[in-house]
Enzyme design. Structure first.
Site, PDB file in Angstrom:
ATOM      1  N   GLY A  43       0.815  -1.218   0.000  1.00 28.02           N
ATOM      2  CA  GLY A  43       0.000   0.000   0.000  1.00 28.02           C
ATOM      3  C   GLY A  43       0.844   1.260   0.000  1.00 28.02           C
ATOM      4  O   GLY A  43       0.565   2.224  -0.726  1.00 28.02           O
ATOM      5  N   CYS A  44       1.894   1.269   0.807  1.00 29.56           N
ATOM      6  CA  CYS A  44       2.749   2.455   0.901  1.00 29.56           C
ATOM      7  C   CYS A  44       3.511   2.686  -0.398  1.00 29.56           C
ATOM      8  O   CYS A  44       3.744   3.831  -0.795  1.00 29.56           O
ATOM      9  CB  CYS A  44       3.702   2.328   2.081  1.00 29.56           C
ATOM     10  SG  CYS A  44       2.820   2.302   3.672  1.00 29.56           S
ATOM     11  N   THR A  45       3.888   1.611  -1.071  1.00 28.91           N
ATOM     12  CA  THR A  45       4.581   1.748  -2.357  1.00 28.91           C
ATOM     13  C   THR A  45       3.629   2.312  -3.409  1.00 28.91           C
ATOM     14  O   THR A  45       3.987   3.227  -4.161  1.00 28.91           O
ATOM     15  CB  THR A  45       5.160   0.391  -2.806  1.00 28.91           C
ATOM     16  OG1 THR A  45       6.091  -0.051  -1.807  1.00 28.91           O
ATOM     17  CG2 THR A  45       5.863   0.510  -4.146  1.00 28.91           C
TER      18      THR A  45
END
Length: 157
Positions: A43-45
């Site tokens: 998700g953060c990527t």
């Protein structure tokens, strides 16, 4: 979480290159300050890559993008290089900014309760005031939602 219309808490943290970056360095520009849980997670990527893909559009709106997580400077460097991130990533292992902005919260994951960074974004205006608060954002739409909010702010000006 902080509220719209309040003064943005000031802080100084190290970026992915080990340089100290202070929030007040950006007075006169809009700041898109986004908090995320962890480098190199799916998700953060996706969230970071969406901000990177729209980076020029943020510049056209006089906005600087700054990501903040508890990860180390070295982790941020690897994350930025691997994904071609053109913006600032700040390391906040002691949670100075994370707690000042109220994003260190209780989280539930598969019935387990723990404390962690809740993915959130703040838009700070040119005078250092919080113009928008975006709690619990979605990684896939956060960058587009912020661009829409900046356009809405311009339309109201």
């Amino acid at each position: 979480m902080l509220e719209t219309g309040t003064k943005a808490p000031l802080f100084a943290l190290e970026d992915q290159d080990g340089r100290t970056v202070a929030l007040e360095d950006f007075l006169g520009r809009r700041i898109v300050l986004y908090f995320y849980p962890k480098d190199s997670t799916p998700g953060c990527t996706r969230q970071a890559c969406a901000f990177a893909g729209a980076y020029a559009l943020f510049g056209q709106r006089n906005a600087v993008v700054i990501g903040v997580s508890r990860d180390s400077v070295a982790s941020h460097k690897r994350f930025a290089e691997k994904n071609g991130l053109p913006f600032i990533l700040l390391s906040d292992p002691e949670r100075k900014a994370i707690e000042a902005y109220g994003v260190w919260q209780e989280k539930k994951n598969y019935g387990k309760v723990s404390m962690g960074v809740v993915r959130s974004t703040y838009i700070i205006d040119e005078q250092g005031m919080i113009a928008r608060v975006m709690p619990r954002v979605k990684p896939d739409t956060n960058a587009a939602d912020v661009l829409a909010a900046l356009d809405e702010m311009d339309a109201q000006a």
